[in-house]
Design an enzyme around this catalytic site. Structure first.
Site, PDB file in Angstrom:
ATOM      1  N   THR A  15       0.807  -1.224   0.000  1.00 11.99           N
ATOM      2  CA  THR A  15       0.000   0.000   0.000  1.00 11.99           C
ATOM      3  C   THR A  15       0.837   1.270   0.000  1.00 11.99           C
ATOM      4  OG1 THR A  15      -1.731  -1.145   1.200  1.00 11.99           O
ATOM      5  CG2 THR A  15      -1.770   1.239   1.327  1.00 11.99           C
ATOM      6  N   ASP A  59       1.794  -7.064  -4.125  1.00 11.07           N
ATOM      7  CA  ASP A  59       1.032  -7.054  -2.879  1.00 11.07           C
ATOM      8  C   ASP A  59       1.670  -8.143  -2.023  1.00 11.07           C
ATOM      9  OD1 ASP A  59      -2.144  -6.399  -1.878  1.00 11.07           O
ATOM     10  OD2 ASP A  59      -1.150  -8.163  -1.034  1.00 11.07           O
ATOM     11  N   SER A  60       1.840  -7.886  -0.737  1.00 10.21           N
ATOM     12  CA  SER A  60       2.613  -8.834   0.068  1.00 10.21           C
ATOM     13  C   SER A  60       1.904 -10.164   0.293  1.00 10.21           C
ATOM     14  CB  SER A  60       3.051  -8.202   1.392  1.00 10.21           C
ATOM     15  OG  SER A  60       2.013  -8.222   2.327  1.00 10.21           O
ATOM     16  N   SER A  61       0.633 -10.262  -0.120  1.00  7.62           N
ATOM     17  CA  SER A  61      -0.017 -11.577  -0.053  1.00  7.62           C
ATOM     18  C   SER A  61       0.617 -12.542  -1.054  1.00  7.62           C
ATOM     19  CB  SER A  61      -1.513 -11.452  -0.366  1.00  7.62           C
ATOM     20  OG  SER A  61      -2.101 -10.619   0.598  1.00  7.62           O
ATOM     21  N   THR A 278       2.212 -21.434  21.103  1.00  6.08           N
ATOM     22  CA  THR A 278       0.884 -21.136  21.627  1.00  6.08           C
ATOM     23  C   THR A 278       0.087 -20.285  20.645  1.00  6.08           C
ATOM     24  OG1 THR A 278      -0.388 -20.046  23.380  1.00  6.08           O
ATOM     25  CG2 THR A 278       1.803 -19.158  22.959  1.00  6.08           C
ATOM     26  N   GLN A 279      -1.226 -20.523  20.593  1.00  6.70           N
ATOM     27  CA  GLN A 279      -2.061 -19.668  19.750  1.00  6.70           C
ATOM     28  C   GLN A 279      -2.467 -18.394  20.492  1.00  6.70           C
ATOM     29  OE1 GLN A 279      -6.401 -21.468  19.640  1.00  6.70           O
ATOM     30  NE2 GLN A 279      -4.949 -23.037  19.036  1.00  6.70           N
ATOM     31  N   CYS A 280      -2.045 -18.259  21.760  1.00  6.75           N
ATOM     32  CA  CYS A 280      -2.274 -16.984  22.463  1.00  6.75           C
ATOM     33  C   CYS A 280      -1.394 -15.920  21.828  1.00  6.75           C
ATOM     34  CB  CYS A 280      -1.874 -17.090  23.930  1.00  6.75           C
ATOM     35  SG  CYS A 280      -2.927 -18.170  24.880  1.00  6.75           S
TER      36      CYS A 280
END
Ligand code: ASP
Length: 342
Positions: A15, A59-61, A278-280
């Site tokens: 962007t 685009d960084s995707s 961890t997904q935290c």
């Protein structure tokens, strides 16, 4: 006389360098020269600036290991000629790219600062100017002729973070990134405050080296209540899989169902490494703290400690690229290489 820093700016896309096509409303990439023209303030900076751009900004995707290798090669080619580097990159996958580069670049003694923006540079309320100008200023900080920052970082919204500690947290706010387990290295207010104690110090300063092999025999699995055996089995039996980053609950916990643990065991027996992260968004894995992680510890999962998922997956790609032996993989993975975990 004080040395004036010279900085190389690399525009990969995103962007920050886009303008709106007002007919379609779509954001599209524009030329690097235009970017500079949009920020006349750049001329006031106390450094010499040169710019290069990806031939076709992305685009960084669309980012991936082949582009990381391209960035690393560009940095290597220009390493001796510049005091610091600023990489303009879309924010979506910036933490992945910046983490990857932190592993690929060994013995850095100069700053490599990734930045981008939530709004294009030409937008009235853009965050791009501050992000770009302050990134360049930080990259220009020299002390006795040496760079103050000697690691890969990410700068966004008044804070410079260690790259491999960051994660994108907002698709909307200017404060789009955070570093949940490590404090900012520099804060930008009226003055630039450098938190020197937090800067990365190479334990032994060898020659700067670029590692370009990044393996894609990796995957990420996020646990969720209700995960079924056939889905798990399909993931674990992915052809060519060598490392799986498993996002577990809390301090590294997972279900205790027999089928679940048997699937993991069969996978480990096939020589595939499973990393427990961890997904935290903050905190660390502590296998053995709860009954629900004890079995994982006994099975021999790799302890991802407080790594972000971005750092875990890119570290796995890097270590596989280095062809680290299976018997060394766990020990090396659990060792901090670039300040990415503790
Ligand atoms: N989609 C854009 C990208 O990551 C968003 C941004 O530039 O921040 O390239």
């Amino acid at each position: 006389m004080k040395k004036r820093a010279n900085i190389l700016l690399l525009y990969t896309g995103g962007t920050i360098g886009m303008v709106k096509d007002y007919e379609s409303g779509v954001l599209k990439a524009f030329d690097f020269e235009e970017l500079i023209k949009n920020i006349p303030e750049i001329a006031q900076l106390d450094c010499d600036l040169e710019g290069v751009s990806f031939e076709t900004p992305i685009d960084s995707s669309n980012m991936g290991p082949a582009y990381w290798v391209e960035i690393a090669a560009l940095l290597e080619k220009n390493y001796d000629a510049f005091d610091g580097f600023v990489v303009l990159h879309g924010s979506d996958t910036m933490s992945y790219s910046a983490s990857a580069l932190s592993f690929m670049l060994e013995n850095l003694t100069k700053p490599v600062i990734f930045t981008g923006s939530q709004l294009p540079i030409g937008d009235l309320r853009t965050d791009a100017k501050e992000n770009l100008i302050t990134s360049i200023q930080i990259a220009s900080l020299l002390e006795n002729g040496n760079s103050v920052i000697q690691e890969v970082c990410l700068y966004f919204e008044y804070k410079l973070y260690r790259a491999n500690r960051t994660t994108k947290i907002s698709a909307e706010h200017f404060e789009a990134f955070t570093s949940p387990n490590y404090p900012p290295l520099v804060e930008s207010g009226v003055h630039l405050t450098v938190h020197r104690d937090y800067l990365f110090k190479n334990s032994e300063v060898g020659n700067f080296k670029v590692h370009s092999a990044m393996s894609d025999s990796v995957g990420i699995l996020k646990l969720f209540p209700g995960l079924n055996c056939s889905f798990l089995s399909a993931v674990l039996n992915t052809p060519d899989l060598k490392v799986l980053v498993m996002e577990t609950y809390g301090a590294g916990n997972a279900p205790m169902d027999e089928w679940f643990l048997e699937e993991l065991k069969a996978t480990l027996d096939r020589g595939i490494h499973i990393i427990n992260v961890t997904q935290c968004s903050g905190g660390s894995v502590a296998m053995g703290q709860y009954e629900t992680s004890e079995a994982l510890l006994k099975l021999g999962l790799v302890n991802g400690k407080n790594l972000t998922t971005e750092a875990a997956i890119t570290k796995a790609m890097f270590l596989l690229g280095l062809s680290v032996s299976d018997s060394d993989f766990k020990r090396i993975f659990e060792t901090s290489l670039r300040g990415e975990m503790h």
